[in-house]
Motif scaffolding. Structure first.
Motif, PDB file in Angstrom:
ATOM      1  N   TYR A  34       0.862  -1.179   0.000  1.00  0.00           N
ATOM      2  CA  TYR A  34       0.000   0.000   0.000  1.00  0.00           C
ATOM      3  C   TYR A  34       0.895   1.225   0.000  1.00  0.00           C
ATOM      4  O   TYR A  34       1.441   1.576   1.041  1.00  0.00           O
ATOM      5  N   PRO A  35       1.098   1.869  -1.163  1.00  0.00           N
ATOM      6  CA  PRO A  35       1.928   3.071  -1.189  1.00  0.00           C
ATOM      7  C   PRO A  35       1.304   4.120  -0.263  1.00  0.00           C
ATOM      8  O   PRO A  35       0.138   4.000   0.096  1.00  0.00           O
ATOM      9  N   ASP A  36       2.082   5.120   0.059  1.00  0.00           N
ATOM     10  CA  ASP A  36       1.657   6.084   1.054  1.00  0.00           C
ATOM     11  C   ASP A  36       0.546   6.970   0.516  1.00  0.00           C
ATOM     12  O   ASP A  36       0.695   8.161   0.363  1.00  0.00           O
ATOM     13  N   ASP A  37      -0.564   6.390   0.214  1.00  0.00           N
ATOM     14  CA  ASP A  37      -1.632   7.094  -0.455  1.00  0.00           C
ATOM     15  C   ASP A  37      -2.826   6.171  -0.284  1.00  0.00           C
ATOM     16  O   ASP A  37      -2.749   4.988  -0.579  1.00  0.00           O
ATOM     17  N   GLU A  38      -3.916   6.688   0.184  1.00  0.00           N
ATOM     18  CA  GLU A  38      -5.059   5.812   0.493  1.00  0.00           C
ATOM     19  C   GLU A  38      -5.761   5.282  -0.747  1.00  0.00           C
ATOM     20  O   GLU A  38      -6.769   4.610  -0.644  1.00  0.00           O
ATOM     21  N   ARG A  39      -5.235   5.622  -1.931  1.00  0.00           N
ATOM     22  CA  ARG A  39      -5.949   5.242  -3.145  1.00  0.00           C
ATOM     23  C   ARG A  39      -5.288   4.133  -3.929  1.00  0.00           C
ATOM     24  O   ARG A  39      -5.830   3.661  -4.910  1.00  0.00           O
ATOM     25  N   LYS A  40      -4.086   3.729  -3.513  1.00  0.00           N
ATOM     26  CA  LYS A  40      -3.355   2.782  -4.366  1.00  0.00           C
ATOM     27  C   LYS A  40      -3.097   1.442  -3.708  1.00  0.00           C
ATOM     28  O   LYS A  40      -2.978   1.342  -2.492  1.00  0.00           O
ATOM     29  N   ILE A  41      -3.000   0.434  -4.555  1.00  0.00           N
ATOM     30  CA  ILE A  41      -2.661  -0.905  -4.077  1.00  0.00           C
ATOM     31  C   ILE A  41      -1.793  -1.552  -5.160  1.00  0.00           C
ATOM     32  O   ILE A  41      -2.058  -1.403  -6.354  1.00  0.00           O
ATOM     33  N   GLY A  45      14.824 -19.116 -16.965  1.00  0.00           N
ATOM     34  CA  GLY A  45      14.841 -19.626 -15.590  1.00  0.00           C
ATOM     35  C   GLY A  45      15.111 -18.569 -14.536  1.00  0.00           C
ATOM     36  O   GLY A  45      15.304 -18.892 -13.368  1.00  0.00           O
ATOM     37  N   ASN A  46      15.150 -17.288 -14.930  1.00  0.00           N
ATOM     38  CA  ASN A  46      15.345 -16.239 -13.933  1.00  0.00           C
ATOM     39  C   ASN A  46      14.004 -15.889 -13.299  1.00  0.00           C
ATOM     40  O   ASN A  46      12.972 -15.953 -13.955  1.00  0.00           O
ATOM     41  N   THR A  47      14.072 -15.473 -12.039  1.00  0.00           N
ATOM     42  CA  THR A  47      12.849 -15.027 -11.390  1.00  0.00           C
ATOM     43  C   THR A  47      12.766 -13.513 -11.469  1.00  0.00           C
ATOM     44  O   THR A  47      13.704 -12.814 -11.076  1.00  0.00           O
ATOM     45  N   VAL A  48      11.672 -13.045 -12.033  1.00  0.00           N
ATOM     46  CA  VAL A  48      11.493 -11.588 -12.108  1.00  0.00           C
ATOM     47  C   VAL A  48      10.143 -11.212 -11.498  1.00  0.00           C
ATOM     48  O   VAL A  48       9.165 -11.950 -11.642  1.00  0.00           O
ATOM     49  N   PRO A  49      10.101 -10.090 -10.817  1.00  0.00           N
ATOM     50  CA  PRO A  49       8.819  -9.691 -10.246  1.00  0.00           C
ATOM     51  C   PRO A  49       7.907  -9.084 -11.299  1.00  0.00           C
ATOM     52  O   PRO A  49       8.361  -8.315 -12.158  1.00  0.00           O
ATOM     53  N   LYS A  50       6.654  -9.490 -11.256  1.00  0.00           N
ATOM     54  CA  LYS A  50       5.661  -8.886 -12.142  1.00  0.00           C
ATOM     55  C   LYS A  50       4.772  -8.006 -11.257  1.00  0.00           C
ATOM     56  O   LYS A  50       4.242  -8.476 -10.256  1.00  0.00           O
ATOM     57  N   ILE A  51       4.690  -6.735 -11.663  1.00  0.00           N
ATOM     58  CA  ILE A  51       4.005  -5.788 -10.776  1.00  0.00           C
ATOM     59  C   ILE A  51       2.648  -5.383 -11.335  1.00  0.00           C
ATOM     60  O   ILE A  51       2.516  -5.065 -12.520  1.00  0.00           O
ATOM     61  N   TYR A  52       1.643  -5.416 -10.475  1.00  0.00           N
ATOM     62  CA  TYR A  52       0.282  -5.047 -10.881  1.00  0.00           C
ATOM     63  C   TYR A  52      -0.209  -3.870 -10.024  1.00  0.00           C
ATOM     64  O   TYR A  52      -0.694  -4.085  -8.915  1.00  0.00           O
ATOM     65  N   PRO A  53      -0.075  -2.646 -10.519  1.00  0.00           N
ATOM     66  CA  PRO A  53      -0.555  -1.506  -9.722  1.00  0.00           C
ATOM     67  C   PRO A  53      -2.007  -1.155 -10.057  1.00  0.00           C
ATOM     68  O   PRO A  53      -2.436  -1.281 -11.199  1.00  0.00           O
ATOM     69  N   PHE A  54      -2.761  -0.742  -9.048  1.00  0.00           N
ATOM     70  CA  PHE A  54      -4.153  -0.322  -9.248  1.00  0.00           C
ATOM     71  C   PHE A  54      -4.433   0.918  -8.404  1.00  0.00           C
ATOM     72  O   PHE A  54      -3.809   1.122  -7.364  1.00  0.00           O
ATOM     73  N   ALA A  55      -5.381   1.732  -8.864  1.00  0.00           N
ATOM     74  CA  ALA A  55      -5.793   2.898  -8.061  1.00  0.00           C
ATOM     75  C   ALA A  55      -7.308   2.996  -8.067  1.00  0.00           C
ATOM     76  O   ALA A  55      -7.956   2.768  -9.096  1.00  0.00           O
ATOM     77  N   PHE A  56      -7.868   3.304  -6.907  1.00  0.00           N
ATOM     78  CA  PHE A  56      -9.331   3.446  -6.782  1.00  0.00           C
ATOM     79  C   PHE A  56      -9.630   4.717  -5.998  1.00  0.00           C
ATOM     80  O   PHE A  56      -8.723   5.452  -5.640  1.00  0.00           O
ATOM     81  N   ASP A  57     -10.895   4.952  -5.725  1.00  0.00           N
ATOM     82  CA  ASP A  57     -11.231   6.135  -4.932  1.00  0.00           C
ATOM     83  C   ASP A  57     -10.730   5.988  -3.500  1.00  0.00           C
ATOM     84  O   ASP A  57     -10.421   6.972  -2.839  1.00  0.00           O
ATOM     85  N   LYS A  58     -10.661   4.771  -3.048  1.00  0.00           N
ATOM     86  CA  LYS A  58     -10.100   4.517  -1.728  1.00  0.00           C
ATOM     87  C   LYS A  58      -9.735   3.040  -1.607  1.00  0.00           C
ATOM     88  O   LYS A  58     -10.422   2.189  -2.162  1.00  0.00           O
ATOM     89  N   VAL A  59      -8.639   2.778  -0.888  1.00  0.00           N
ATOM     90  CA  VAL A  59      -8.261   1.393  -0.635  1.00  0.00           C
ATOM     91  C   VAL A  59      -8.257   1.172   0.877  1.00  0.00           C
ATOM     92  O   VAL A  59      -7.646   1.942   1.615  1.00  0.00           O
TER      93      VAL A  59
END
Ligand code: ADP
Ligand code: MG
Length: 388
Positions: free
Chosen positions: A68-75, A86-100
């Motif tokens: 939860y970034p320092d913002d009440e709207r993001k996750i 065979g490498n491990t890489v992070p896959k990032i899924y950002p979302f924003a709403f009116d409130k989280v």
């Protein structure tokens, strides 16, 4: 003495007039604030891991990576994936709403953010509050909560309590309200009365009155309520009726939509204003993508009905947002039932409930994507169904 009484009488009338004027102003400003926030809003709520879900492992081991970034709207969700090399890489899924809302948010905190919408229903607007998410993500907990635990009661009983309190206060300003409750279930595209005698064979038809803009469902129980206790009993009866369905048809509640409808009509004896608002609180069927390939018979029909009605809900919201000339309300029973409470004259809030479990990661992403689609929609300025 006489003179003094006259003076006091005048003062009394003047201050009463002022109070009524102030109430009209409050209504106007309250609505403007909500319109600035948007008539369609989406809140995301993450439920906590239950003690029964850890199986002796640490919570961290069974949950998805949720930040939860320092913002009440993001996750932000992150998943480690393995590349072809065979490498491990992070896959990032950002979302924003009116409130989280994070998993430690209490029912009380959540209600604070929706109580303004409840006020709008008293002021004469139509309001829909949906809970969307896969089975087990916390929809029923959000809407109904745990009835006998004061801290954990859900949005429906809290909304009812607020309506009674606020309507009492409005009495001083000349408003008198009549309230009616109804509780329906939509299963396999058929409507069932959760306040009826449990007769599943009864047929119900949804009707809209074009002149009054009112919706009714034939042969269903509408209960006039005067006290919060009456509403409490009404909710209990609905729960019992739902439970009967559940044993008849294994876990039926997760495969049906339940719609609590609270109609509020007010009349002001001082100004002769009238207003009519409806508060609809909807616990949607589980959104998990059920594979149609293996399903047959009743199960296939059920699956198709859920998929269709949930996608129809987002189609209707999108059509309204894009101001399309044709809004496909008729494509599902749910949107047809809510026709007068979605669109121009209304306010909508959707909770997207998500599970924190790593096992549910794919469904969580699907729910967040659905909610993002809804969040992009902006319905035009709501008009109040008030006759002055
Ligand atoms: P759904 O209606 O979406 O299928 P439920 O509301 O029944 O899901 O929630 C599944 C389980 O998780 C229930 O045991 C419920 O009590 C619990 N639960 C859900 N949300 C919360 C929460 N915010 N805090 C504590 N327990 C929760
Ligand atoms: Mg449920």
């Amino acid at each position: 003495m006489k003179h003094e009484i006259e003076v006091l009488k005048e003062q009394y009338t003047a201050s009463n007039r002022k109070r009524v004027q102030e109430e009209s102003l409050r209504r106007k400003m309250h609505n403007e604030i909500l319109e600035l926030k948007g008539n369609i809003r989406v809140f995301c709520r993450v439920r906590p891991v239950l003690t029964t879900e850890t199986n002796g492992k640490s919570t961290k081991d069974v949950t998805s990576d949720i930040q939860y970034p320092d913002d009440e709207r993001k996750i932000i969700l992150t998943q480690q994936s393995t590349t072809a090399l065979g490498n491990t890489v992070p896959k990032i899924y950002p979302f924003a709403f009116d409130k989280v809302f994070q998993d430690n948010a209490s029912q009380g905190e959540i209600f604070e953010d929706i109580s303004q919408l409840v006020q709008s229903a008293l002021d004469g607007y139509n309001v829909c509050i949906f809970a969307y998410g896969q089975t087990g993500s916390g929809k029923t907990y959000t809407m109904e909560g745990i009835p006998d635990d004061k801290e954990k009661i859900g949005m429906i009983p809290r909304a009812v309590k607020q309506i009674f309190l606020a309507s009492k206060e409005l009495e001083e300003k000349g408003w008198k309200y009549e309230m009616e409750g109804q509780y329906l279930e939509i299963y396999n595209e058929t409507v069932r009365d959760l306040l009826g005698n449990g007769d599943l064979s009864k047929k119900h038809e949804i009707k809209h009155n074009l002149h009054t803009g009112k919706t009714s469902v034939t042969d269903t129980t509408v209960i006039k309520v005067h006290t919060p206790e009456q509403v409490h009993n009404l909710l209990k009866k609905a729960q019992q009726n739902r439970a009967v369905g559940a044993t008849l048809c294994n876990e039926r509640s997760s495969r049906s939509h339940s719609v609590f409808i609270f109609k509020l009509s007010g009349i002001n004896s001082i100004t002769e204003d009238t207003c009519e608002g409806t508060l609809n609180l909807i616990d949607l069927a589980g959104s998990e993508r059920l594979s149609q390939s293996g399903a047959t018979g009743d199960r296939l029909k059920e699956t198709q009905a859920i998929n269709k009605s949930l996608s129809c809900l987002s189609d209707v919201i999108a059509a309204l947002a894009n101001k399309e000339p044709h809004v496909p309300y008729r494509n599902s029973k749910l949107t047809y039932l809510l026709q007068n409470s979605l669109g121009g004259n209304s306010k909508t809030l959707m909770f997207v409930n998500i599970s924190p479990l790593a096992n549910n990661f794919q469904e969580t992403i699907c729910s967040l994507r659905f909610a993002t689609k809804v969040n992009k929609c902006q319905i035009g300025t709501a008009k109040r169904s008030i006759k002055i």
